[in-house]
Design a protein around this motif. Structure first.
Motif, PDB file in Angstrom:
ATOM      1  N   UNK A  13      65.437  29.347  -3.103  1.00  0.00           N
ATOM      2  CA  UNK A  13      64.320  30.201  -2.703  1.00  0.00           C
ATOM      3  C   UNK A  13      64.483  31.613  -3.259  1.00  0.00           C
ATOM      4  N   UNK A  14      65.705  32.115  -3.257  1.00  0.00           N
ATOM      5  CA  UNK A  14      65.977  33.445  -3.802  1.00  0.00           C
ATOM      6  C   UNK A  14      65.664  33.462  -5.295  1.00  0.00           C
ATOM      7  N   UNK A  15      66.151  32.457  -6.018  1.00  0.00           N
ATOM      8  CA  UNK A  15      65.893  32.390  -7.459  1.00  0.00           C
ATOM      9  C   UNK A  15      64.398  32.301  -7.739  1.00  0.00           C
ATOM     10  N   UNK A  51      78.202  34.518 -10.901  1.00  0.00           N
ATOM     11  CA  UNK A  51      77.221  35.577 -11.088  1.00  0.00           C
ATOM     12  C   UNK A  51      75.993  34.999 -11.770  1.00  0.00           C
ATOM     13  N   UNK A  52      74.832  35.255 -11.186  1.00  0.00           N
ATOM     14  CA  UNK A  52      73.559  34.823 -11.745  1.00  0.00           C
ATOM     15  C   UNK A  52      72.756  36.080 -12.045  1.00  0.00           C
ATOM     16  N   UNK A  53      72.268  36.188 -13.275  1.00  0.00           N
ATOM     17  CA  UNK A  53      71.452  37.338 -13.673  1.00  0.00           C
ATOM     18  C   UNK A  53      70.052  36.864 -14.032  1.00  0.00           C
ATOM     19  N   UNK A  54      69.062  37.540 -13.458  1.00  0.00           N
ATOM     20  CA  UNK A  54      67.660  37.260 -13.761  1.00  0.00           C
ATOM     21  C   UNK A  54      67.087  38.546 -14.324  1.00  0.00           C
ATOM     22  N   UNK A 112      67.871  39.410  -0.169  1.00  0.00           N
ATOM     23  CA  UNK A 112      69.148  40.103   0.018  1.00  0.00           C
ATOM     24  C   UNK A 112      69.881  39.579   1.249  1.00  0.00           C
ATOM     25  N   UNK A 113      69.151  39.378   2.338  1.00  0.00           N
ATOM     26  CA  UNK A 113      69.760  38.838   3.565  1.00  0.00           C
ATOM     27  C   UNK A 113      70.307  37.428   3.350  1.00  0.00           C
ATOM     28  N   UNK A 114      69.552  36.589   2.653  1.00  0.00           N
ATOM     29  CA  UNK A 114      70.005  35.218   2.400  1.00  0.00           C
ATOM     30  C   UNK A 114      71.290  35.198   1.567  1.00  0.00           C
ATOM     31  N   UNK A 115      71.352  36.045   0.556  1.00  0.00           N
ATOM     32  CA  UNK A 115      72.558  36.101  -0.269  1.00  0.00           C
ATOM     33  C   UNK A 115      73.738  36.622   0.549  1.00  0.00           C
ATOM     34  N   UNK A 116      73.490  37.619   1.387  1.00  0.00           N
ATOM     35  CA  UNK A 116      74.555  38.157   2.256  1.00  0.00           C
ATOM     36  C   UNK A 116      75.087  37.095   3.210  1.00  0.00           C
ATOM     37  N   UNK A 117      74.207  36.189   3.686  1.00  0.00           N
ATOM     38  CA  UNK A 117      74.649  35.108   4.573  1.00  0.00           C
ATOM     39  C   UNK A 117      75.646  34.174   3.879  1.00  0.00           C
ATOM     40  N   UNK A 118      75.609  34.170   2.553  1.00  0.00           N
ATOM     41  CA  UNK A 118      76.541  33.345   1.774  1.00  0.00           C
ATOM     42  C   UNK A 118      77.696  34.194   1.237  1.00  0.00           C
ATOM     43  N   UNK A 119      77.921  35.354   1.884  1.00  0.00           N
ATOM     44  CA  UNK A 119      79.002  36.271   1.506  1.00  0.00           C
ATOM     45  C   UNK A 119      78.867  36.803   0.079  1.00  0.00           C
ATOM     46  N   UNK A 120      77.618  36.974  -0.351  1.00  0.00           N
ATOM     47  CA  UNK A 120      77.363  37.484  -1.690  1.00  0.00           C
ATOM     48  C   UNK A 120      76.591  38.779  -1.667  1.00  0.00           C
ATOM     49  N   UNK A 152      68.174  41.622 -12.006  1.00  0.00           N
ATOM     50  CA  UNK A 152      68.783  41.432 -10.696  1.00  0.00           C
ATOM     51  C   UNK A 152      70.029  40.587 -10.865  1.00  0.00           C
ATOM     52  N   UNK A 153      71.065  40.937 -10.108  1.00  0.00           N
ATOM     53  CA  UNK A 153      72.337  40.240 -10.207  1.00  0.00           C
ATOM     54  C   UNK A 153      72.701  39.678  -8.839  1.00  0.00           C
ATOM     55  N   UNK A 154      72.912  38.376  -8.800  1.00  0.00           N
ATOM     56  CA  UNK A 154      73.392  37.690  -7.594  1.00  0.00           C
ATOM     57  C   UNK A 154      74.863  37.385  -7.825  1.00  0.00           C
ATOM     58  N   UNK A 155      75.707  37.824  -6.917  1.00  0.00           N
ATOM     59  CA  UNK A 155      77.135  37.526  -6.994  1.00  0.00           C
ATOM     60  C   UNK A 155      77.510  36.755  -5.735  1.00  0.00           C
ATOM     61  N   UNK A 156      78.121  35.595  -5.928  1.00  0.00           N
ATOM     62  CA  UNK A 156      78.512  34.726  -4.816  1.00  0.00           C
ATOM     63  C   UNK A 156      79.962  34.290  -4.987  1.00  0.00           C
TER      64      UNK A 156
END
Length: 109
Positions: A4-6, A35-38, A73-81, A95-99
């Motif tokens: 959903x975030x992606x 790390x995922x970059x969009x 942002x909240x969803x990614x934080x829930x996965x410690x990212x 945007x950068x997602x780090x998990x």
């Protein structure tokens, strides 16, 4: 949830470019994180909005509610990212997602 975030980030990028441009998605991994970059080639995000974009109810869209990036942002934080906006050069936004990488019960990848 990560899907959903992606989806949200890709839709935002497409809307920002108004049908003209490119969205790039890249993935990299280390032994500790993913790390995922969009990135898009749209107009980018002006400096005065960079700190506001993850706050609930902030939007620059005429019909936007301003919850998309806050929820992402909240969803990614829930996965410690983390979800962040790059300070890249030129036009567009990135945007950068780090998990963290998941480790199985034996402690091996």
């Amino acid at each position: 949830e990560i899907g959903n975030v992606l989806t949200n980030l890709i839709v935002n990028a497409c809307e920002a470019m108004r049908g003209k441009g490119t969205v790039s998605i890249s993935l990299s991994a280390t032994s500790e994180q993913i790390e995922i970059r969009i990135a898009d080639t749209g107009p980018g995000i002006i400096d005065e909005n960079r700190e506001k974009i993850f706050k609930p109810f902030f939007t620059t869209k005429p019909k936007g509610v301003g919850l998309g990036l806050a929820i992402c942002s909240d969803l990614i934080r829930k996965h410690n990212g983390t979800l962040s906006l790059s300070h890249g050069s030129g036009n567009g936004a990135e945007f950068i997602i780090t998990l963290p990488r998941r480790i199985n019960e034996t402690g091996k990848n």
